[in-house]
Design a protein around this motif. Structure first.
Motif, PDB file in Angstrom:
ATOM      1  N   THR A 131      47.793 -71.227 -18.944  1.00 57.94           N
ATOM      2  CA  THR A 131      48.644 -72.134 -19.697  1.00 57.94           C
ATOM      3  C   THR A 131      49.752 -72.607 -18.769  1.00 57.94           C
ATOM      4  O   THR A 131      50.540 -71.796 -18.263  1.00 57.94           O
ATOM      5  N   PRO A 133      53.173 -75.036 -17.610  1.00 51.80           N
ATOM      6  CA  PRO A 133      54.482 -75.221 -18.253  1.00 51.80           C
ATOM      7  C   PRO A 133      54.523 -76.311 -19.309  1.00 51.80           C
ATOM      8  O   PRO A 133      55.219 -76.160 -20.325  1.00 51.80           O
ATOM      9  N   GLU A 134      53.803 -77.409 -19.113  1.00 48.99           N
ATOM     10  CA  GLU A 134      53.830 -78.479 -20.108  1.00 48.99           C
ATOM     11  C   GLU A 134      53.175 -78.066 -21.423  1.00 48.99           C
ATOM     12  O   GLU A 134      53.307 -78.772 -22.439  1.00 48.99           O
ATOM     13  N   GLN A 135      52.500 -76.910 -21.422  1.00 50.00           N
ATOM     14  CA  GLN A 135      51.867 -76.405 -22.640  1.00 50.00           C
ATOM     15  C   GLN A 135      52.611 -75.203 -23.233  1.00 50.00           C
ATOM     16  O   GLN A 135      52.187 -74.667 -24.257  1.00 50.00           O
ATOM     17  N   PHE A 136      53.705 -74.806 -22.614  1.00 55.17           N
ATOM     18  CA  PHE A 136      54.389 -73.579 -23.054  1.00 55.17           C
ATOM     19  C   PHE A 136      54.836 -73.652 -24.510  1.00 55.17           C
ATOM     20  O   PHE A 136      54.804 -72.650 -25.229  1.00 55.17           O
ATOM     21  N   ASP A 137      55.297 -74.837 -24.969  1.00 60.06           N
ATOM     22  CA  ASP A 137      55.822 -74.910 -26.325  1.00 60.06           C
ATOM     23  C   ASP A 137      54.723 -74.894 -27.382  1.00 60.06           C
ATOM     24  O   ASP A 137      55.002 -74.894 -28.573  1.00 60.06           O
ATOM     25  N   ARG A 138      53.465 -74.818 -26.935  1.00 63.17           N
ATOM     26  CA  ARG A 138      52.351 -74.676 -27.881  1.00 63.17           C
ATOM     27  C   ARG A 138      51.974 -73.210 -28.095  1.00 63.17           C
ATOM     28  O   ARG A 138      51.057 -72.915 -28.865  1.00 63.17           O
ATOM     29  N   GLU A 139      52.660 -72.307 -27.387  1.00 63.96           N
ATOM     30  CA  GLU A 139      52.362 -70.886 -27.513  1.00 63.96           C
ATOM     31  C   GLU A 139      53.049 -70.330 -28.767  1.00 63.96           C
ATOM     32  O   GLU A 139      54.270 -70.203 -28.807  1.00 63.96           O
ATOM     33  N   PRO A 140      52.290 -70.009 -29.802  1.00 64.67           N
ATOM     34  CA  PRO A 140      52.908 -69.556 -31.049  1.00 64.67           C
ATOM     35  C   PRO A 140      53.295 -68.085 -31.004  1.00 64.67           C
ATOM     36  O   PRO A 140      52.793 -67.301 -30.193  1.00 64.67           O
ATOM     37  N   THR A 276      47.453 -64.305 -29.782  1.00 66.00           N
ATOM     38  CA  THR A 276      48.750 -64.834 -30.194  1.00 66.00           C
ATOM     39  C   THR A 276      49.760 -63.699 -30.221  1.00 66.00           C
ATOM     40  O   THR A 276      49.548 -62.705 -30.905  1.00 66.00           O
TER      41      THR A 276
END
Length: 281
Positions: A131, A133-140, A276
């Motif tokens: 994953t 960095p541009e996808q980090f905020d999708r990590e629930p 998750t």
């Protein structure tokens, strides 16, 4: 055959920042499985879900890159990979140049697969997903679903695994339940350092006495064993004493050294749980 006490656990270690796959230290699963009555094929399927939060390397121009790594190690592998060796291995990427994140992903998959399947007659591969960095905020962040056992007001007096606490109502109609607890604690097999976890148990069959089950979970509090071994011990104790028709045991342990390890064991084929993390991870 590697033994846990031969690993770098509890020892001063030199940290290298140049790629070195030899740092990985596989430990056979068979020894601990024999202790819980597994001599041949286990009565479960499953995997160990790892999350590496501290992965970095250099691109071809020397600029640092970072990512999260999600690694799925099938429980059919003959070995686990000792976690400190995994951390030392990941650190060896820090000053190593790679052409792309895909190259890093492929390198990790090849190295972990070799270590986990070492000695197998038919080696396989592990799963690796990065994953960026541009996808980090999708990590629930999400807690394990189920009825909380921790609501029960129980007396606890045993702090070593006590399977005799497990009871089931064999004279009543079978049920299907999903039960969770945040009170799982065990200790590292070698160093004795505490390992904290949340546990999810899903089953169908004779109803398991919930108070006894929670007391049993708490009884791991002073027990020294790796995460994977604790979950397999819990599975086998429930399987043999409560005789469920179906059983699934899933633990999510808090991270140490930038790694969390989340073993999952199931009696029947089904989709892997989502990797998750919970709030404590």
């Amino acid at each position: 055959m590697n033994q846990p006490e031969q690993s770098q656990l509890g020892k001063a270690s030199a940290y290298t920042d140049r790629y070195d796959a030899s740092l990985l230290f596989p430990i056979p699963r068979a020894t601990k499985r024999a202790e819980i009555g597994i001599e041949a094929t286990p009565p479960f399927l499953g995997a160990d879900l790892w999350t590496a939060f501290e992965l970095s390397w250099l691109n071809e121009r020397g600029k640092p890159q970072v990512a999260l790594a999600h690694i799925t190690v099938p429980c059919e592998t003959p070995n686990i990979v000792e976690s400190k060796s995994f951390k030392l291995y990941l650190n060896s990427f820090n000053s190593t140049r790679f052409a792309s994140a895909q190259d890093v992903q492929a390198r990790i998959r090849a190295d972990i697969s070799e270590a986990a399947w070492r000695g197998a007659e038919h080696p396989g591969t592990v799963g690796v997903r990065l994953t960026l960095p541009e996808q980090f905020d999708r990590e629930p962040v999400h807690e394990l679903d189920g009825l909380s056992l921790d609501r029960l007001d129980i007396e606890c007096t045993q702090y070593q695994p006590a399977p005799e606490l497990l009871r089931a109502h064999f004279d009543e109609a079978p049920v299907s339940e999903v039960l969770v607890s945040h009170l799982l604690k065990s200790n590292c097999l070698v160093t004795g350092q505490p390992d904290w976890g949340s546990l999810r148990i899903a089953y169908s069959g004779p109803q398991i006495d919930q108070e006894g089950l929670l007391q049993y979970i708490v009884s791991f509090r002073d027990h020294n064993e790796f995460h994977e071994q604790c979950v397999e011990r819990i599975f086998m104790d429930l399987w043999t004493r409560c005789k469920p028709i179906k059983l699934e045991v899933y633990a999510r342990y808090t991270r140490r050294g930038g790694l969390d390890i989340n073993p999952w064991r199931t009696s029947h084929p089904q989709q892997l749980p989502l990797n998750t993390r919970t709030a404590r991870q």
